[in-house]
Design a protein around this motif. Structure first.
Motif, PDB file in Angstrom:
ATOM      1  N   SER A  22       1.062  -1.373   0.055  1.00  0.00           N
ATOM      2  CA  SER A  22      -0.027   0.141  -0.021  1.00  0.00           C
ATOM      3  C   SER A  22       1.001   1.175   0.204  1.00  0.00           C
ATOM      4  O   SER A  22       2.060   1.204   0.491  1.00  0.00           O
ATOM      5  CB  SER A  22      -0.951   0.147   1.331  1.00  0.00           C
ATOM      6  N   PRO A  23       0.346   2.321  -0.692  1.00  0.00           N
ATOM      7  CA  PRO A  23       1.110   3.506  -0.760  1.00  0.00           C
ATOM      8  C   PRO A  23       1.482   4.020   0.716  1.00  0.00           C
ATOM      9  O   PRO A  23       0.601   4.153   1.687  1.00  0.00           O
ATOM     10  CB  PRO A  23       0.197   4.749  -1.466  1.00  0.00           C
ATOM     11  N   MET A  24       2.967   4.618   0.958  1.00  0.00           N
ATOM     12  CA  MET A  24       3.328   5.021   2.355  1.00  0.00           C
ATOM     13  C   MET A  24       4.073   6.122   2.270  1.00  0.00           C
ATOM     14  O   MET A  24       5.156   6.113   1.764  1.00  0.00           O
ATOM     15  CB  MET A  24       3.932   3.845   3.082  1.00  0.00           C
ATOM     16  N   GLU A  56       4.329   5.961  -2.489  1.00  0.00           N
ATOM     17  CA  GLU A  56       3.511   6.801  -1.859  1.00  0.00           C
ATOM     18  C   GLU A  56       2.824   8.147  -2.591  1.00  0.00           C
ATOM     19  O   GLU A  56       3.200   8.472  -3.771  1.00  0.00           O
ATOM     20  CB  GLU A  56       4.621   7.831  -0.590  1.00  0.00           C
ATOM     21  N   GLN A 100       1.012   6.925  -6.562  1.00  0.00           N
ATOM     22  CA  GLN A 100      -0.246   7.366  -5.973  1.00  0.00           C
ATOM     23  C   GLN A 100      -0.358   8.790  -6.388  1.00  0.00           C
ATOM     24  O   GLN A 100       0.627   9.703  -5.904  1.00  0.00           O
ATOM     25  CB  GLN A 100      -0.475   7.194  -4.557  1.00  0.00           C
ATOM     26  N   HIS A 180      -9.264   9.476   2.524  1.00  0.00           N
ATOM     27  CA  HIS A 180      -8.473   9.850   3.488  1.00  0.00           C
ATOM     28  C   HIS A 180      -8.726  11.631   3.824  1.00  0.00           C
ATOM     29  O   HIS A 180      -7.740  12.114   4.358  1.00  0.00           O
ATOM     30  CB  HIS A 180      -6.946   9.595   3.631  1.00  0.00           C
ATOM     31  N   ARG A 230      -8.039   5.584  -5.218  1.00  0.00           N
ATOM     32  CA  ARG A 230      -8.425   4.882  -3.711  1.00  0.00           C
ATOM     33  C   ARG A 230      -9.554   6.096  -2.890  1.00  0.00           C
ATOM     34  O   ARG A 230      -9.703   7.149  -3.148  1.00  0.00           O
ATOM     35  CB  ARG A 230      -7.186   5.067  -2.786  1.00  0.00           C
ATOM     36  N   VAL A 299      -7.771  -3.037   1.945  1.00  0.00           N
ATOM     37  CA  VAL A 299      -6.841  -2.541   2.735  1.00  0.00           C
ATOM     38  C   VAL A 299      -7.254  -2.274   4.272  1.00  0.00           C
ATOM     39  O   VAL A 299      -8.553  -1.867   4.596  1.00  0.00           O
ATOM     40  CB  VAL A 299      -6.278  -1.343   2.205  1.00  0.00           C
ATOM     41  N   LEU A 327       6.177  -2.554   6.630  1.00  0.00           N
ATOM     42  CA  LEU A 327       7.137  -2.030   7.360  1.00  0.00           C
ATOM     43  C   LEU A 327       7.891  -2.974   8.430  1.00  0.00           C
ATOM     44  O   LEU A 327       9.045  -2.972   8.637  1.00  0.00           O
ATOM     45  CB  LEU A 327       6.789  -0.615   7.911  1.00  0.00           C
TER      46      LEU A 327
END
Ligand SMILES: Cc1cc2nc3c(=O)[nH]c(=O)nc-3n(C[C@H](O)[C@H](O)[C@H](O)COP(=O)(O)O)c2cc1C
Length: 370
Positions: A22-24, A56, A100, A180, A230, A299, A327
């Motif tokens: 997942s994008p971070m 990310e 993303q 988000h 997303r 997710v 991570l």
């Protein structure tokens, strides 16, 4: 072969399996440009066994970054810096690479988390923010400027220019950040969107600008390249977006040639109450997939291999994304494959650590090798 490790075709892209990093945000860019940290971070995750690694959130314009350390896709320097990182990661990694593309809207201009993550005033290196309506996220946050039509056109153009950079960089997937509580999510959510023009009020109006962005990006991104969005399945707050609305947005995106949605949640209100527990967002993904028919990624607190496999076999989602799990354990997918009895390809340099060649595996994970 388990469902989780079976291949998946996403538009013209053949994924080795259904596991996605997942994008971070890494808050480690320099004026939006990727740094050596990104070589370290993405390098290890490209060897993780995941079929797809999504980079990310990258701001499509400088003021669309969350923090001064966020990645950008708005300058030639940004593009060159990412090209250097991708050259290394691609040479050695197996995962397909996505990015993303994002605009942080009224939640832009905050400090990096390890310095408190608080809003930054212009005197502290911050900047003015924009949003659907002139409403700040919370007390003490920057009051954003409501976007007018000309500014909205400039933001669409910025998404298109960032997409053209992704084409030149040879990326495999673009995911638009529509979740988000960032700009696209702000337009979708009645909490942040109080407009009285064609872009506010009814769901049809609230989704208009996000759909305009998605359509413009789709036109600039070759059809065989996968494009996802997303979305929030819920804002986890009374008065926020609800899953039936997300189903309608997903269906509208599908009709415009978007290949998948990833269903997340939250971020539009500080009053949110997130019932954090394993798979807490999966039911929203399942509903969106069932009712809209679009390819869906789940997710949120997915950590267990067998449970992740169950999400795919039960038809709750087509793809499964993990963030913190990777991570914690950048070999999560190796260990998931081991737990499911699958044999996946790993870098030749690391072959000696495969369970069938390394007797130590049964001492490290005795539960898998009774
Ligand atoms: C360090 C970190 C950075 C994140 N950055 C992003 C981001 O850039 N874009 C995004 O959509 N979500 C971001 N997220 C959310 C994750 O992608 C994911 O949706 C969330 O952490 C829940 O999944 P998990 O329980 O597997 O961690 C971030 C999460 C973490 C832990």
């Amino acid at each position: 072969m388990s469902a989780l490790f079976s291949p998946y075709q996403l538009a013209g892209l053949s994924l080795e399996n259904r596991v996605v990093v997942s994008p971070m945000c890494q808050y480690s860019a320099d004026n939006g440009s990727a740094t050596d940290w990104h070589v370290m971070h993405l390098g290890q995750l490209a060897l993780s066994g995941a079929g797809l690694l999504i980079l990310e959130a990258a701001g499509v314009e400088a003021r669309g970054r969350i923090s001064p350390g966020c990645l950008g896709m708005y300058s030639n320097d940004n593009e060159r810096a990412l090209e250097r990182v991708l050259n290394v990661v691609r040479r050695h990694g197996r995962a397909k690479l996505g990015i993303q593309l994002a605009h942080a809207g009224r939640k832009a201009s905050v400090d990096v988390p390890w310095r408190g993550g608080k809003p930054l005033k212009p005197t502290q290196g911050g900047w003015e923010t924009v949003a659907p309506s002139a409403l700040s996220f919370a007390d003490g946050w920057i009051l954003p400027q409501a976007l007018d039509r000309a500014e909205m056109d400039r933001i669409i153009a910025a998404f298109v220019r960032a997409t053209e950079r992704c084409v030149r960089l040879g990326l495999d997937v673009i995911e638009l950040h529509g979740a988000h509580g960032y700009l696209m999510s702000e337009f979708l959510s009645p909490i942040a969107n109080r407009r009285t023009d064609d872009y506010g009020g009814s769901l049809e109006n609230r989704m208009r600008f996000p759909l305009e962005i998605a359509s413009a990006v789709r036109q600039a991104w070759p059809r065989e390249h996968a494009l996802g969005v997303r979305l929030n399945g819920t804002d986890f707050t009374a008065g926020g977006i609800v899953v039936d609305e997300t189903v309608a947005v997903a269906a509208a995106l599908k009709a415009r040639g978007i290949d998948y949605v990833c269903i997340s949640g939250g971020g539009n209100s500080p009053k949110q109450q997130i019932p954090v527990k394993p798979h807490y967002q999966v039911p929203f993904a399942a509903e969106v997939r069932r009712k809209s028919g679009i390819t869906t990624m789940a997710v949120g607190m997915i950590t267990n291999a067998k449970a992740a496999d169950q999400i795919v076999t039960s038809g709750e989602a087509d793809l499964v994304a993990l963030a913190r799990g990777f991570l914690d354990d950048p070999r999560w997918a190796w260990h998931a494959a081991e737990a499911l009895g699958d044999d996946i390809k790993v870098a030749e340099q690391y072959e000696r650590a495969r369970p069938k060649l390394w007797p130590g595996a049964k001492f490290v994970r005795p539960e898998l090798h009774p």
